[in-house]
Design a protein around this motif. Structure first.
Motif, short mmCIF file in Angstrom:
data_model
loop_
_atom_site.label_atom_id
_atom_site.label_comp_id
_atom_site.label_asym_id
_atom_site.label_seq_id
_atom_site.Cartn_x
_atom_site.Cartn_y
_atom_site.Cartn_z
N UNK A 282 0.86 -1.19 0.00
CA UNK A 282 0.00 0.00 0.00
C UNK A 282 0.89 1.23 0.00
N UNK A 283 0.28 2.39 -0.24
CA UNK A 283 1.02 3.63 -0.38
C UNK A 283 0.82 4.52 0.85
N UNK A 344 -3.02 3.87 2.09
CA UNK A 344 -4.03 3.78 1.03
C UNK A 344 -4.83 2.48 1.05
N UNK A 345 -5.15 1.99 2.24
CA UNK A 345 -6.04 0.83 2.33
C UNK A 345 -7.45 1.27 1.93
N UNK A 346 -8.33 0.32 1.56
CA UNK A 346 -9.66 0.71 1.05
C UNK A 346 -10.48 1.57 1.99
N UNK A 348 -10.70 4.20 5.38
CA UNK A 348 -9.98 5.09 6.29
C UNK A 348 -10.69 5.21 7.65
N UNK A 349 -11.69 4.38 7.86
CA UNK A 349 -12.44 4.45 9.11
C UNK A 349 -12.50 3.12 9.86
N UNK A 350 -12.28 2.01 9.16
CA UNK A 350 -12.40 0.70 9.80
C UNK A 350 -11.46 -0.29 9.12
N UNK A 351 -11.62 -1.56 9.43
CA UNK A 351 -10.75 -2.58 8.85
C UNK A 351 -11.02 -2.73 7.35
N UNK A 352 -9.98 -3.13 6.62
CA UNK A 352 -10.05 -3.19 5.15
C UNK A 352 -9.77 -4.60 4.65
N UNK A 353 -10.83 -5.37 4.37
CA UNK A 353 -10.58 -6.63 3.68
C UNK A 353 -9.88 -6.35 2.35
N UNK A 354 -8.97 -7.18 1.89
CA UNK A 354 -8.69 -8.52 2.39
C UNK A 354 -7.64 -8.61 3.48
#
Length: 440
Positions: A282-283, A344-346, A348-354
């Motif tokens: 991720x970035x 840059x995870x999907x 910005x407020x909670x956990x990001x699958x996968x």
């Protein structure tokens, strides 16, 4: 597995036959639940759903076509002297690409086999050589998995093919091999899985589940080609053994399936167990250098910093101090923690699958089922079903609570319940166990 299991018997064995073959003279161990020694970049990965295994790791183009199937987990034969197929595709790049496509990987090591196996595999062990081979092959498995980008905390599965369970020396050899495999993987920071046949390996390991002579593997992957994917009510292992996300079943053997226009010869599996952990890129989105810290808190010591726009490899996500709109923090492949608000995870407020939760499993060491609670003290009410002895406690973080035994440390599990750390096998039953973070 891709061996002649189809020619051997698959009988339902009464539980009365689970009594162990006595291992006279075997050196005793303190307990069956040997602790894991996780490095700072470790995390386990837990998965539930269908899987397939095929002899040679398929090309990425095939995995892309098979995205149309309900198989989101794939076995890889990553090492072992008895591995029967060439692996031209199986590189670190393949592992990264397969992970990016959304596949979870089941690393299987096809090493030496019990001397009395049904089949023709040439490299075998006896009761006198099993422990040494179990340890040396576990070390080889650690080296080979890490070379592929598989991270500590992953489960590595030893393939133990069907053997003659009436041969007492051979039964002893299989138990010694699996015990040494388990202890060595734990010392190296990995979880120990084993692929076994219902009527030999599973029966014999279940028979010494509570024995202090043998280290108990963390997960079992059972072969019984009856077309039933159920992970309960197995004839040769009670439901109380390997009961907490620790089971898989190979329920259908060699057959062809076609998805996305591509045909593979596969075995079909059902999983509710740990598999491989692989970091994902991720970035860094912050305007200034992003601090990587030793704990998921802004006042924790800085380990290093990451330049804006740089790529970091994220292993997993956990809870930490709220920063901006999120209390999620990312564990980076170098072991540091960074706030998810600047990555840059999907989400910005909670956990990001996968991405998986950061979890550090340890086996339950209590002699009776361990009560899980709503908070970190014995005064909090029970929550959900208790964890049987040997169950994996999937620990996310630790916090001080009421004293139990020699410790005031409590573990928050991935399902948000709490158990006393005193009854979980990890580095310490008196204080904190690195690299498990503190709970916010």
């Amino acid at each position: 597995m891709r061996t002649p299991l189809s020619v051997v018997r698959r009988l339902a064995i009464p539980l009365a036959l689970l009594l162990p073959v006595l291992a006279v003279g075997d050196p005793a161990r303190a307990e069956p639940a040997t602790p894991g020694s996780y490095p700072i970049n470790a995390s386990a990965t837990l998965t539930t759903g269908r899987a397939f295994d095929t002899c040679t790791a398929p090309p990425i183009s095939t995995l892309r076509a098979w995205k149309a199937a309900d198989y989101h987990r794939v076995n890889i034969y990553f090492g072992g002297v008895n591995r029967g197929c060439a692996q031209p595709n199986l590189t670190g790049g393949w592992v990264a690409q397969a992970t990016a496509l959304g596949y979870l990987l089941i690393p299987t090591y096809f090493g030496r086999q019990p001397s009395c196996i049904f089949g023709t595999k040439p490299y075998r062990y006896t009761a006198s050589t099993a422990a040494a081979y179990g340890a040396s092959e576990a070390n080889d498995a650690i080296a080979k998995s890490r070379a592929l980008g598989i991270i500590p905390g992953s489960a590595l599965y030893a393939d133990v093919e069907h053997y003659d369970r009436t041969n007492a020396s051979c039964v002893l050899a299989a138990r010694r091999y699996v015990s040494a495999w388990t202890k060595t993987l734990h010392a190296g920071g990995f979880l120990a899985g084993v692929y076994v046949h219902q009527d030999s390996g599973l029966l014999n390991l279940s028979g010494v589940y509570t024995s202090t002579t043998y280290a108990r593997p963390d997960a079992v992957w059972m072969a019984r080609w009856d077309g039933n994917p159920s992970l309960v009510d197995w004839p040769t292992a009670p439901n109380s053994r390997w009961s907490f996300h620790q089971r898989a079943k190979q329920y259908r053997g060699d057959h062809d399936e076609t998805w996305g226009g591509v045909t593979l010869n596969i075995d079909s599996d059902q999983f509710d167990a740990p598999v491989a952990t692989v970091a994902r890129p991720y970035t860094v989105t912050s305007a200034s250098p992003l601090n990587g810290r030793s704990e998921p808190f802004t006042n924790a010591p800085v380990r290093r910093s990451y330049a804006p726009g740089s790529t970091i490899k994220v292993v997993c996500q956990g809870y930490g101090q709220r920063v901006g709109t999120s209390n999620v923090w990312n564990r980076v492949a170098d072991g540091s923690w960074v706030s998810d608000s600047y990555v840059s995870t999907p989400s910005q407020t909670t956990f990001s699958p996968p991405l998986q939760r950061c979890i550090y499993p340890g086996q339950v060491t209590s002699g009776a089922a361990l009560t899980a609670r709503t908070g970190p003290s014995a005064s909090h009410p029970p929550s959900g079903p208790p964890l049987p002895p040997g169950a994996l406690a999937y620990v996310m973080c630790q916090r001080s609570g009421s004293a139990i035994g020699t410790s005031t440390v409590w573990n928050r599990l991935v399902d948000s319940r709490w158990v006393p750390d005193y009854h979980v096998a990890n580095r310490s039953n008196t204080t904190w166990s690195a690299p498990v973070p503190r709970c916010p």
